[in-house]
Enzyme design. Structure first.
Site, PDB file in Angstrom:
ATOM      1  NE  ARG A 143      -1.411  -2.390   2.784  1.00 26.92           N
ATOM      2  CZ  ARG A 143      -1.834  -3.642   2.256  1.00 26.92           C
ATOM      3  NH1 ARG A 143      -2.873  -3.931   1.830  1.00 26.92           N
ATOM      4  NH2 ARG A 143      -0.800  -4.488   2.665  1.00 26.92           N
ATOM      5  CB  THR A 144       3.457   2.586   2.107  1.00 28.26           C
ATOM      6  OG1 THR A 144       2.496   2.005   3.535  1.00 28.26           O
ATOM      7  CG2 THR A 144       3.969   4.028   2.514  1.00 28.26           C
ATOM      8  CE  LYS A 182      27.431  -3.142  -5.959  1.00 28.97           C
ATOM      9  NZ  LYS A 182      27.582  -2.221  -6.852  1.00 28.97           N
ATOM     10  NE  ARG A 217       7.088   0.650   4.810  1.00 22.80           N
ATOM     11  CZ  ARG A 217       5.878  -0.173   4.987  1.00 22.80           C
ATOM     12  NH1 ARG A 217       5.863  -1.287   4.639  1.00 22.80           N
ATOM     13  NH2 ARG A 217       4.778   0.783   5.141  1.00 22.80           N
ATOM     14  CG  HIS A 256       3.413   3.690   8.625  1.00 20.77           C
ATOM     15  ND1 HIS A 256       3.410   4.738   7.439  1.00 20.77           N
ATOM     16  CD2 HIS A 256       3.054   2.445   7.942  1.00 20.77           C
ATOM     17  CE1 HIS A 256       3.335   4.089   6.231  1.00 20.77           C
ATOM     18  NE2 HIS A 256       2.875   2.593   6.618  1.00 20.77           N
TER      19      HIS A 256
HETATM   20  N1  ASP Z   1       1.505  -1.970   6.788  1.00 17.00           N
HETATM   21  C1  ASP Z   1       1.800  -1.476   8.240  1.00 17.00           C
HETATM   22  C2  ASP Z   1       3.435  -1.108   8.505  1.00 17.00           C
HETATM   23  O1  ASP Z   1       4.062  -1.213   7.533  1.00 17.00           O
HETATM   24  C3  ASP Z   1       1.025  -2.394   9.125  1.00 17.00           C
HETATM   25  C4  ASP Z   1       1.646  -3.852   9.225  1.00 17.00           C
HETATM   26  O2  ASP Z   1       2.797  -4.217   8.193  1.00 17.00           O
HETATM   27  O3  ASP Z   1       1.089  -4.861   9.831  1.00 17.00           O
HETATM   28  O4  ASP Z   1       3.397  -0.528   9.535  1.00 17.00           O
HETATM   29  N1   CP Z   2      -0.573  -0.148   5.542  1.00 17.37           N
HETATM   30  C1   CP Z   2       0.732  -0.548   5.010  1.00 17.37           C
HETATM   31  O1   CP Z   2       1.748   0.450   5.498  1.00 17.37           O
HETATM   32  O2   CP Z   2       0.980  -1.180   4.459  1.00 17.37           O
HETATM   33  P1   CP Z   2       2.157  -1.724   3.400  1.00 17.37           P
HETATM   34  O3   CP Z   2       2.905  -2.365   4.358  1.00 17.37           O
HETATM   35  O4   CP Z   2       1.417  -2.494   2.388  1.00 17.37           O
HETATM   36  O5   CP Z   2       2.854  -0.593   2.783  1.00 17.37           O
END
Ligand code: ASP
Ligand code: CP
Length: 309
Positions: free
Chosen positions: A58-59, A88, A109, A137
């Protein structure tokens, strides 16, 4: 606050939910509503780099979609741990210094708390924290708060039960910090002791006058909630398999729980879900989690516009 003032204040990085205030949130949410469905070229010639050291659906994709809908371009590495020069031995700092010269914004991330702040120290373009280990987040918290406002019509006085992994889950932490900006909000943290929320967050919330309570079962608080915010047990962050086993099946939302939930309450989840919400719940109109995820595009369009337009 006007959109221009908000934009001027936003120039910089997005690292923690604590950098937002009510005025900024109001402007951001109004822009998100205005931008939903828009496709134009206001970010033409702007480039976003995505550096993902942890998996994401999603993100990363909603940020990419937001950027493309506004006419911008995207470069990136989705498995930076193995497919960037990190393998590396290059440091995060060196990578960020370089990518700052290739793009106008870095979406990061990472698996370590504090990584986004470290990146911001050396970046010459805005860094947006897309999740830093068990840290925060913040952009998820923005879309979560926007969802609460759209679904319930208000945030003031809202009663939220956070459930699941409140020890390692970064989304609950960031959202709780944003909710603390609204008067009368009451929070319940529902989890077994092994994954209960940390004292650091509780003391920050209590210092802001937020009423917080702890429970072990959702049924202990279910009569008194407007939002159930369920979360996944963060398997990848446990070092002790025994602790993971204790946490794994702690709280599950199914048809029986939905029958006890007030008719006006909603169920949220940042996703991905594993088995903490039964699929039978999906068809209940109070299941808001897919609408919540969809709101991510508009919120991220508004954020990118503020940072880059
Ligand atoms: N997608 C969210 C996160 O990256 C929640 C999860 O992974 O459970 O923090
Ligand atoms: N909610 C969320 O962060 O989803 P992803 O980990 O899929 O990005």
């Amino acid at each position: 606050m006007t959109a221009t003032t908000a934009r001027n204040r936003m120039l910089g990085h997005v690292i923690t939910a604590e950098q937002f205030d009510r005025d900024l949130l109001d402007v951001l949410f109004a822009r998100a509503t205005a931008l939903a469905g828009v496709r134009d070229d206001r970010l033409a010639h702007r480039i976003m780099a995505t550096l993902f050291y942890e998996p994401s659906t999603r993100t990363r994709l909603s940020f990419e979609s937001a950027m493309l809908r506004l006419g911008g371009a995207v470069i990136g590495t989705e498995a930076a741990r193995t497919f960037s020069s990190a393998i590396k031995g290059e440091t995060l700092e060196d990578t960020v210094r370089m990518v700052s010269t290739y793009a106008d914004l870095i979406l990061l991330r990472h698996d370590e708390a504090g990584a986004a702040a470290r990146a911001a120290e050396v970046a010459s373009v805005p860094v947006v924290n897309a999740g830093d280990g068990p840290g925060e987040h913040p952009t998820q918290a923005l879309l979560d708060l926007y969802t609460i406002e759209r679904e319930l019509g208000h945030v003031e006085g809202v009663r939220v039960a956070f459930c699941g992994d409140l020890r390692f889950g970064r989304t609950a932490r960031s959202l709780a910090l944003l909710l603390a900006l609204y008067p009368g909000v009451r929070l319940a943290f529902v989890a077994p002791p092994v994954i209960q929320v940390g004292g650091d967050i509780l003391s920050r919330l209590e210092a802001r006058g937020v009423e917080c309570r702890l429970a072990e079962q959702l049924t202990d608080v279910i009569d008194d909630v407007d939002v159930v915010y369920q979360t996944r047990v963060q398997k990848e962050r446990f070092t002790d398999p025994l602790e993971y086993e204790q946490a794994r099946t702690a709280i599950r939302i199914d048809g029986a729980i939905m029958r006890q939930l007030p008719a006006t309450a909603i169920v949220m989840h940042p996703l991905p879900r594993v088995d903490e919400i039964a699929p039978e719940v999906d068809s209940d109109p109070r299941a808001a989690y897919f609408r919540q995820a969809a709101n991510g595009v508009a919120i991220r369009m508004a954020l990118l516009e503020m940072l880059l337009a």
